[in-house]
Design an enzyme around this catalytic site. Structure first.
Site, PDB file in Angstrom:
ATOM      1  N   ASP A  27       0.676  -1.186   0.128  1.00  0.00           N
ATOM      2  CA  ASP A  27       0.121  -0.069  -0.093  1.00  0.00           C
ATOM      3  C   ASP A  27       0.830   1.267   0.125  1.00  0.00           C
ATOM      4  O   ASP A  27       1.936   1.245   0.874  1.00  0.00           O
ATOM      5  CB  ASP A  27      -0.963  -0.016   1.153  1.00  0.00           C
ATOM      6  CG  ASP A  27      -1.756   1.256   1.429  1.00  0.00           C
ATOM      7  OD1 ASP A  27      -2.704   1.265   0.488  1.00  0.00           O
ATOM      8  OD2 ASP A  27      -1.755   1.843   2.392  1.00  0.00           O
TER       9      ASP A  27
ATOM     10  N   GLU B 141       1.381  -0.506  -5.023  1.00  0.00           N
ATOM     11  CA  GLU B 141       0.412   0.590  -5.421  1.00  0.00           C
ATOM     12  C   GLU B 141       1.213   1.927  -5.503  1.00  0.00           C
ATOM     13  O   GLU B 141       1.966   2.322  -4.841  1.00  0.00           O
ATOM     14  CB  GLU B 141      -0.542   0.721  -4.041  1.00  0.00           C
ATOM     15  CG  GLU B 141      -1.379   2.062  -4.700  1.00  0.00           C
ATOM     16  CD  GLU B 141      -2.256   2.296  -3.386  1.00  0.00           C
ATOM     17  OE1 GLU B 141      -3.674   2.679  -3.496  1.00  0.00           O
ATOM     18  OE2 GLU B 141      -1.914   2.239  -2.153  1.00  0.00           O
TER      19      GLU B 141
END
Length: 696
Positions: free
Chosen positions: A357, A393
């Site tokens: 993330d 990401e």
């Protein structure tokens, strides 16, 4: 527990608590602490039995060995040192701290004023000192049993070639909470995700790799707790070595050892079914928030080491994540922590990879993002992590946070350019997406990834993921509907590409519903047949809706639980058909870049008139339909043809290099005719067709 023995000299590695040699060794890292205390509690974590000063520091580590104890020992830490926020130091020995390396966590967390290192409401704010003790309310670590790597985990671990991977992003609870065939007591759990009914669905679809939303121990943000909500997605990690107990069976949640065992059994069962398991991990921020946040663990142990601080005012946290703080992965000790955590999940819990993330945080130095940062170098050289999937990401919340295409080595990256191009083309909304942009994304986004030794598989293609509209909602709503989140519809992404085709939300209009279904099917077919690595969002294969909520991070209720009773079986069958075709046709998952020469796989583009497209065709904004012919290396004729028609009416498409046989029609209208060269193909409205060369 009887009389506790005296502490003995211990070992400074590994960090955390390790049961060994008839006792437990404790090692705690802190570069700036002057003293670290080990506080031993009763089994309920309510009464402190004894406090020990650890030896050290030795190379930034305090340590000690406690003989005669073992797994099950409950403990916390206290750190002494300067309380000097202006220099970045926030040591407060009145606060019991959670061991960052804890493999088991006990207790029930609630937001209370005494968890803060400063006095709430004091005129000096976070520069003040709170002297209340929070030990009875703090989460505590428990010494875990030593888990040898499971032979079953090793024996069953699938090995997928990069070009064969099909990702399925899924929430552990949301998938099975309402799934018929899964026993009630297993629904919404790790065991439920690995139940034969769940596995049968995954195998029917043809996905290879489950990408789990965060499953590490997390707590809710204070603003959610005030409203009685929880962080359902889990992007607020506190225990980086602990499975989230919320997704274990109810009878097991109170016992961290049982929770870990259930997680391992889930992975083992999925492996045995040929499915890989990838975890979404959050090493970019923690629940301690900005300088106004609590002191739970890292902040109290060594704030100046663990977090990036504002250079001009080190009492303040840099916020490159939008979550209040930013983990300082450039520091060697923090790098060690992240790698230790990753290795634990691979070696002891059996997972096959990670989705990071806000991944640019991992590569941030004092000069900005660096794809050659020390963390990435260490990660790529680690022997335990050498064979696992690494997914980025590729953006964070910093001014230079968008780093798509700039991750090193074998990293795969979420490609939002693919999402926006495919949505724009089929929905007919947003900045005009012509044939050229769709073709570029469909063939692997070479403008982004074709450099160095990177391959088309580096592009993770998606049209919907957990944050944003579901596929059903992006074709049913023209704006977000997030009021249930309690933020007056201010949260969630504005301007997300979507279209309602004439009515907002559910409608009884048959024509609108038919259009929505056609567009969804075309979007899915484009996703699943494009070059790169496809990622399907769980529920899109059954046309699952979240009622227009495009930020359902705090909705642990039917909003986010997949609605199997209203599943669209035709959509599921299309996904299975498209992925079966992808598996059967190597040209649809080619591991290398397509080229123009005959000795390599190549692509040629055709207009509906049947001629090969030239520059003027690519710039003709009045014509949006087109086709692609894929040819194997050294083949005398093309193997496949893919035709795109986003228009609201059917159109004739003149074929060349035939004969062709239709093998997939996203609209479901066409049969399976044999089409001869020069014969026009009637391409249904809003559809994608795939044809295979038919031997004469």
């Amino acid at each position: 527990m009887g009389h506790l023995p005296d502490l003995q000299p211990g070992w400074h590695e590994p960090l955390g608590a390790l049961a060994r040699d008839g006792g437990v060794n404790f090692a705690v890292a802190s570069e700036h602490a002057t003293r670290i205390e080990l506080c031993v509690f009763d089994a309920e974590g309510q009464r402190e039995l004894r406090r020990y000063a650890l030896d050290g520091p030795f190379d930034g580590v305090f340590h000690g060995f406690l003989p005669g104890v073992g797994p099950g020992l409950v403990y916390g830490l206290r750190a002494h040192g300067p309380y000097a926020p202006e220099r970045g130091h926030r040591f407060n020995p009145h606060k019991l701290l959670l061991d960052p390396w804890a493999r088991e966590i006990v207790g029930h967390f609630a937001w209370r004023a005494e968890h803060h290192g400063y006095e709430l409401g004091h005129p000096d704010g976070p520069r003040s000192l709170d002297t209340r003790d929070n030990a009875t309310q703090a989460l505590k670590a428990r010494v875990a049993p030593n888990l040898a790597p499971s032979p079953a985990l090793r024996a069953h671990r699938p090995r997928r070639a990069a070009s064969d991977v099909v990702l399925y992003e899924v929430h552990v609870k949301g998938f099975s909470q309402q799934l018929p065939g899964v026993p009630e007591d297993l629904r919404g759990t790790y065991a439920g995700l690995a139940h034969p009914t769940s596995i049968a669905h995954f195998r029917r679809l043809g996905v290879t790799t489950l990408s789990l939303l965060p499953v590490q121990y997390c707590i809710a943000e204070p603003h959610l707790a005030e409203r009685g909500l929880h962080n359902y997605w889990g992007y607020n990690t506190l225990g980086f070595f602990c499975p989230d107990p919320r997704w274990a069976q109810a009878s097991q949640r109170h016992d961290p050892t049982a929770v870990a065992a259930e997680f391992r059994r889930m992975v083992d069962a999925l492996h045995e079914a040929g499915l890989e398991v990838v975890m979404d991990v959050v090493y970019n921020h923690t629940p301690e928030g900005n300088e106004f946040g609590p002191t739970l663990s890292l902040r109290g142990l060594d704030n100046a080491t663990w977090y990036r601080l504002v250079a001009e005012d080190r009492s303040r946290n840099e916020n490159l994540t939008g979550c209040g703080n930013t983990v300082n992965c450039a520091h060697p000790r923090v790098t060690q922590f992240v790698l230790d955590s990753l290795r634990y999940w691979v070696a002891e819990m059996g997972v096959d990879g990670f989705r990071f993330d806000l991944a640019p945080v991992l590569g941030r130095t004092h000069q900005g993002y660096d794809p050659n940062a020390a963390f990435f170098t260490a990660l790529r050289q680690d022997p335990v992590l050498a064979g696992v999937h690494l997914i980025a990401e590729p953006w964070d919340a910093a001014y230079d946070g968008y780093q798509l295409g700039r991750f090193p080595g074998r990293f795969l990256e979420w490609n939002d350019k693919f999402r926006d191009a495919v949505r724009g083309y089929w929905l007919g909304v947003g900045p005009g997406v012509g044939r050229g942009e769709l073709a570029r994304r469909f063939m692997g986004s070479s403008d982004v990834f074709h450099h160095g030794q990177r391959l088309p598989t580096a592009s993770i293609n998606f049209v919907a993921v957990h944050d944003g509209f579901t596929l059903a909602d992006l074709t049913s709503y023209s704006t977000k509907h997030n009021h249930a989140n309690g933020e007056d519809n201010r949260d969630g992404r504005d301007g997300e590409l979507c279209a309602n085709f004439g009515a907002e939300g559910p409608t009884g209009d048959a024509a609108i519903n038919a259009t929505r279904e056609r567009v969804r099917r075309a979007l899915l077919a484009t996703l699943l047949l494009a070059q790169g690595t496809p990622m399907l969002c769980a529920g899109d294969e059954i046309a699952n809706s979240q009622g227009g909520n495009n930020n359902a991070y705090c909705q642990d209720n039917p909003t986010t639980w997949l609605n199997w009773t209203e599943a669209d079986g035709r959509m599921t069958e299309l996904v299975a058909q498209a992925l079966a075709l992808r598996a059967a046709e190597p040209l649809l998952r080619h591991p290398r870049w397509f080229a123009s020469g005959p000795s390599q796989a190549s692509v040629a583009w055709y207009a509906p008139s049947g001629h090969e497209m030239g520059p003027h065709d690519w710039h003709d904004a009045g014509q949006r339909a087109f086709g692609a012919q894929l040819r194997e290396a050294d083949a005398p004729r093309p193997r496949l043809m893919i035709v795109f028609n986003p228009d609201p009416a059917a159109l004739p498409f003149l074929l060349c290099n035939g004969p062709w046989r239709l093998v997939l029609d996203s609209s479901g209208e066409s049969g399976a005719p044999l089409l001869l060269p020069g014969q026009p193909l009637n391409v249904p409205a809003r559809s994608l067709l795939v044809l295979r060369h038919a031997p004469t």
